[in-house]
Design a protein around this motif. Structure first.
Motif, short mmCIF file in Angstrom:
data_model
loop_
_atom_site.label_atom_id
_atom_site.label_comp_id
_atom_site.label_asym_id
_atom_site.label_seq_id
_atom_site.Cartn_x
_atom_site.Cartn_y
_atom_site.Cartn_z
N HIS A 155 -1.66 12.37 -5.78
CA HIS A 155 -1.15 13.53 -6.54
C HIS A 155 -1.70 14.81 -5.91
O HIS A 155 -2.91 14.95 -5.74
N ARG A 164 -1.30 5.91 -5.23
CA ARG A 164 -0.54 7.05 -5.73
C ARG A 164 -1.36 8.30 -5.47
O ARG A 164 -2.49 8.42 -5.94
N ARG A 185 3.35 17.62 -6.54
CA ARG A 185 4.00 16.57 -5.76
C ARG A 185 3.20 15.27 -5.82
O ARG A 185 1.98 15.30 -5.98
N GLU A 186 3.89 14.16 -5.67
CA GLU A 186 3.23 12.87 -5.60
C GLU A 186 3.80 12.03 -4.46
O GLU A 186 4.97 12.18 -4.10
#
Length: 270
Positions: free
Chosen positions: A111, A109, A116-117
């Motif tokens: 970031h 993940r 936004r991710e």
């Protein structure tokens, strides 16, 4: 059964793909059809890079797909079949009984500073580096600060990926049936001012690792498998063992330690 053929553009791979199509059309009597969009089995023809590309191409269908690697290059760690064994492979496809072996994957993940991710899935590893200079980052394990890293970068790998970049930077080779991930350092700086563990660590499927980018180091690059994200705006990255797995057809899936011997050691006496 529906089969997809995913090959690189090397002449030998193209010839093998053609041979497989011809033999299956001759022998299957309609039992096996070709479907590049929604296959049951993906035949990856080439090397490990081709398999990685096939994996990412079909990443949204992993629960319903089994992969088979056919080696036509120099080092096919994921390949169970050689390009000289196509008739035997076709016979195995025709006698398919649905057996499989599955291996863990890495969930990432990313970031960004603007909120936004992006979520990614890796078969081999994720690599965090700076494009220029030294990476400075805080490393958290399960929400607790573990170390403040300074060096060239960090590699977070799956068990199958433990034999790739991870191994080249001194990481351990991990059996792929273990649901783990591993973090290894790339040229860490260790002195009276900066101090890291200095050793690879193997984490459980319940652990989460977060790497927080130092605010002064904005040019961080993130690579996963054969893909990359080049950004000056990455704030932090988080990793855990993914809930998904990759599945290989188990016609004669090679013993892991035999694969290690053949890939890195060779026949006795050589």
């Amino acid at each position: 059964m529906k089969v997809a053929i995913y090959n690189n553009n090397v002449s030998r791979s193209v010839a093998v793909a053609k041979q497989i199509r011809s033999l299956l059309k001759q022998k299957s009597a309609g039992q096996i059809t070709f479907d590049a969009d929604y296959p049951d089995i993906v035949l990856s023809i080439g090397g490990d890079g081709t398999l990685l590309s096939a994996f990412h191409h079909y990443r949204k269908q992993l629960a319903s797909i089994r992969f088979i690697g056919i080696h036509t290059g120099h080092l096919g760690f994921y390949a169970d079949w050689q390009h000289t064994e196509i008739p035997a492979l076709v016979d195995s496809l025709l006698a398919d009984n649905g057996e499989e072996v599955d291996y863990p994957l890495l969930a990432g993940r990313i970031h960004f500073r603007d909120g936004r991710e992006k979520r990614v899935l890796a078969l081999n590893e994720a690599v965090i580096k700076r494009q220029l200079g030294t990476l400075s980052a805080a490393v958290y394990i399960n929400g607790q600060l573990f170390e403040r890293f300074r060096g060239d970068g960090l590699v977070v790998s799956t068990p199958t990926g433990s034999t790739a970049y991870n191994k080249s930077v001194g990481g351990a080779v991990v059996h792929p049936t273990l649901e783990t991930m591993q973090m290894a350092e790339i040229a860490s700086i260790n002195n009276r001012v900066f101090r890291t563990l200095g050793s690879p660590i193997v984490l459980s499927k319940d652990d989460t690792v977060r790497v927080v980018n130092d605010s002064r180091a904005r040019d961080v690059s993130f690579h996963y498998d054969n893909l990359n994200i080049l950004s000056h705006d990455i704030a932090w990255m988080e990793f855990k063992v993914a809930p998904q797995k990759i599945q290989f057809a188990q016609y004669r899936h090679m013993n892991f330690w035999k694969r290690i011997e053949m890939s890195f050691i060779g026949p006795e006496g050589n």
